[in-house]
Design an enzyme around this catalytic site. Structure first.
Site, mmCIF file in Angstrom:
data_model
loop_
_atom_site.group_PDB
_atom_site.id
_atom_site.type_symbol
_atom_site.label_atom_id
_atom_site.label_comp_id
_atom_site.label_asym_id
_atom_site.label_seq_id
_atom_site.Cartn_x
_atom_site.Cartn_y
_atom_site.Cartn_z
ATOM 1 N N GLY A 1 -1.618 -0.740 -5.807
ATOM 2 C CA GLY A 1 -0.537 -0.968 -4.845
ATOM 3 C C GLY A 1 -0.919 -2.063 -3.871
ATOM 4 O O GLY A 1 -0.776 -3.260 -4.146
ATOM 5 N N GLY A 2 -1.428 -1.674 -2.711
ATOM 6 C CA GLY A 2 -1.717 -2.600 -1.609
ATOM 7 C C GLY A 2 -2.469 -3.868 -2.020
ATOM 8 O O GLY A 2 -2.075 -4.985 -1.673
ATOM 9 N N GLY B 1 -2.507 4.575 -1.113
ATOM 10 C CA GLY B 1 -2.199 3.924 0.158
ATOM 11 C C GLY B 1 -2.989 4.463 1.337
ATOM 12 O O GLY B 1 -2.671 4.182 2.489
ATOM 13 N N SER C 1 -5.804 3.366 -3.954
ATOM 14 C CA SER C 1 -6.668 2.556 -3.096
ATOM 15 C C SER C 1 -7.734 1.775 -3.866
ATOM 16 O O SER C 1 -8.872 1.643 -3.403
ATOM 17 C CB SER C 1 -7.310 3.422 -1.994
ATOM 18 O OG SER C 1 -6.301 3.948 -1.154
ATOM 19 N N HIS D 1 5.923 8.220 -10.652
ATOM 20 C CA HIS D 1 5.096 7.846 -9.499
ATOM 21 C C HIS D 1 5.267 8.900 -8.407
ATOM 22 O O HIS D 1 6.364 9.431 -8.196
ATOM 23 C CB HIS D 1 5.499 6.459 -8.978
ATOM 24 C CG HIS D 1 4.506 5.899 -8.008
ATOM 25 N ND1 HIS D 1 4.457 6.296 -6.693
ATOM 26 C CD2 HIS D 1 3.501 4.988 -8.165
ATOM 27 C CE1 HIS D 1 3.467 5.651 -6.087
ATOM 28 N NE2 HIS D 1 2.879 4.859 -6.954
ATOM 29 N N GLU E 1 -3.195 9.099 -10.735
ATOM 30 C CA GLU E 1 -3.148 8.653 -9.341
ATOM 31 C C GLU E 1 -3.175 9.874 -8.421
ATOM 32 O O GLU E 1 -2.129 10.483 -8.163
ATOM 33 C CB GLU E 1 -1.861 7.881 -9.084
ATOM 34 C CG GLU E 1 -1.701 6.640 -9.907
ATOM 35 C CD GLU E 1 -0.831 5.616 -9.184
ATOM 36 O OE1 GLU E 1 -1.335 4.511 -8.925
ATOM 37 O OE2 GLU E 1 0.325 5.921 -8.861
ATOM 38 N N GLU F 1 5.539 8.687 -5.337
ATOM 39 C CA GLU F 1 6.548 8.387 -4.301
ATOM 40 C C GLU F 1 7.947 8.752 -4.798
ATOM 41 O O GLU F 1 8.806 9.156 -4.011
ATOM 42 C CB GLU F 1 6.443 6.910 -3.884
ATOM 43 C CG GLU F 1 5.210 6.696 -3.008
ATOM 44 C CD GLU F 1 4.586 5.313 -3.085
ATOM 45 O OE1 GLU F 1 5.277 4.362 -3.492
ATOM 46 O OE2 GLU F 1 3.396 5.198 -2.745
ATOM 47 N N ASN G 1 1.683 -2.790 -8.449
ATOM 48 C CA ASN G 1 2.943 -2.159 -8.034
ATOM 49 C C ASN G 1 3.273 -2.665 -6.632
ATOM 50 O O ASN G 1 2.671 -2.237 -5.652
ATOM 51 C CB ASN G 1 2.750 -0.631 -8.046
ATOM 52 C CG ASN G 1 3.997 0.100 -7.584
ATOM 53 O OD1 ASN G 1 5.065 -0.501 -7.394
ATOM 54 N ND2 ASN G 1 3.879 1.410 -7.396
ATOM 55 N N TRP G 2 4.224 -3.585 -6.570
ATOM 56 C CA TRP G 2 4.539 -4.220 -5.279
ATOM 57 C C TRP G 2 5.438 -3.337 -4.414
ATOM 58 O O TRP G 2 5.686 -3.656 -3.245
ATOM 59 C CB TRP G 2 5.204 -5.586 -5.509
ATOM 60 C CG TRP G 2 4.293 -6.612 -6.108
ATOM 61 C CD1 TRP G 2 2.970 -6.438 -6.457
ATOM 62 C CD2 TRP G 2 4.615 -7.960 -6.447
ATOM 63 N NE1 TRP G 2 2.466 -7.605 -6.989
ATOM 64 C CE2 TRP G 2 3.453 -8.562 -6.991
ATOM 65 C CE3 TRP G 2 5.779 -8.730 -6.342
ATOM 66 C CZ2 TRP G 2 3.417 -9.896 -7.428
ATOM 67 C CZ3 TRP G 2 5.744 -10.054 -6.777
ATOM 68 C CH2 TRP G 2 4.577 -10.624 -7.313
ATOM 69 N N LYS G 3 5.958 -2.289 -4.987
ATOM 70 C CA LYS G 3 6.824 -1.337 -4.254
ATOM 71 C C LYS G 3 7.946 -2.072 -3.527
ATOM 72 O O LYS G 3 8.462 -3.067 -4.029
ATOM 73 C CB LYS G 3 5.980 -0.483 -3.307
ATOM 74 C CG LYS G 3 4.754 0.110 -3.971
ATOM 75 C CD LYS G 3 4.106 1.185 -3.164
ATOM 76 C CE LYS G 3 2.801 1.595 -3.809
ATOM 77 N NZ LYS G 3 2.191 2.751 -3.224
HETATM 78 C C1 PEP Z 1 0.239 3.085 -6.123
HETATM 79 O O1 PEP Z 1 1.182 3.089 -5.353
HETATM 80 O O2 PEP Z 1 0.427 3.312 -7.323
HETATM 81 C C2 PEP Z 1 -1.086 2.815 -5.590
HETATM 82 C C3 PEP Z 1 -2.113 3.085 -6.328
HETATM 83 O O3 PEP Z 1 -1.144 2.287 -4.314
HETATM 84 P P1 PEP Z 1 -2.493 1.840 -3.519
HETATM 85 O O4 PEP Z 1 -3.299 0.997 -4.444
HETATM 86 O O5 PEP Z 1 -2.001 1.092 -2.334
HETATM 87 O O6 PEP Z 1 -3.198 3.095 -3.158
#
Ligand code: PEP
Length: 270
Positions: free
Chosen positions: A251-252, A192, A230, A114, A186, A116, A22-24
């Protein structure tokens, strides 16, 4: 966060594994293109995956450019939208992108629910249900996110919160084509933050989720359940050993081609 170390499988069947990036709202177009080029090249030349499928969710604005790079490289990476509209209708929906338009652009999956979106855009279960229906009616698949906040976990409410998030959509789950469903657990406090759920806690939630789904409908036992929060190349292997964790929503670490593919290799287990 628990002290328990026992991991008990709730099923032994072979399920599809997925690692989804997920590049957001992160990379610029130039960065997104070079990341896709590196991913494609490494995937085609050096990383062989047999069980784990890959998908990425760039911003919708970049989707066509990314698609063309993937096609030129013959890279087996599916495209995921980060959001969609609540309706399939055309018309006065300023700023929205329908699932039909996403499908036309070659997108195969949509992330819905999600944290966010739930937090920043105040998306509730009613709206999430509308988005899930619009997506499925179009023939796209849903990557459906659930998870508790830190406050809820510390209050011992994690399981109740996730149960409510799933059970709000029992009507959808009783009919859904399971090939169009991926559920990502999640925990919000892990997204994050660099703070991952322990494999034991993650497995416990995934095992309960699978039981809950199976009670709704037996076939849902085969749902791919991803962990997100994470996930990095150095913690992916332990998470991948958990019997009810079928992959990761990342994500990251998905913004680095090497890390992303290392995570995919961790989940490419039989
Ligand atoms: C996400 O945004 O779905 C996520 C899991 O981010 P991260 O891996 O950065 O925690």
């Amino acid at each position: 966060m628990s002290t328990s170390t026992t991991i008990t499988p709730s099923t032994t069947a072979i399920r599809q594994h997925w690692v989804i990036g997920n590049w957001k709202m992160n990379p610029s177009l130039a960065t997104a293109k070079s990341l896709t080029e590196k991913l494609s090249e490494n995937l085609v030349k050096t990383t062989s995956l047999s069980r784990c499928k890959l998908a990425i969710a760039p911003t919708t604005l970049h989707m066509l450019a990314i698609k063309s790079i993937l096609e030129q490289a013959s890279a087996q990476i599916q495209l995921v939208a980060q959001d969609t509209a609540i309706t399939r209708n055309t018309g006065a929906f300023t700023g929205d992108i329908s699932a039909d338009l996403l499908k036309e652009a070659g997108i195969e999956w949509v992330i819905i629910g999600h944290s966010e979106r739930r937090t920043i855009h105040h998306e509730d279960e009613k709206l999430i249900s509308q988005k899930i229906r619009a997506t499925l009616d179009t023939g796209l698949g849903v990557i459906w996110c659930v998870g508790e906040t830190l406050e809820q976990r510390e209050a011992g409410q994690a399981m109740n919160v996730v149960t409510a998030q799933i059970q709000a959509h029992t009507d959808i789950l009783t009919n859904i084509d399971i090939n169009k469903l991926i559920i990502a657990y999640e925990p919000v406090w892990a997204i994050g933050t660099g703070r991952t759920a322990s494999p034991e806690d993650a497995q416990q939630m995934h095992g309960s989720l699978r039981q809950m789904l199976t009670q709704i409908r037996a076939e849902l036992n085969q749902t791919s359940l991803l962990y997100g929060g994470s996930v990095k190349s150095d913690n992916a292997y332990l998470l991948a050993k958990c019997p009810d964790i079928d992959g990761a929503l990342v994500g990251g670490a998905s913004l680095d081609a090497d890390s992303f593919l290392q995570i995919a290799q961790a989940f490419d287990i039989a």
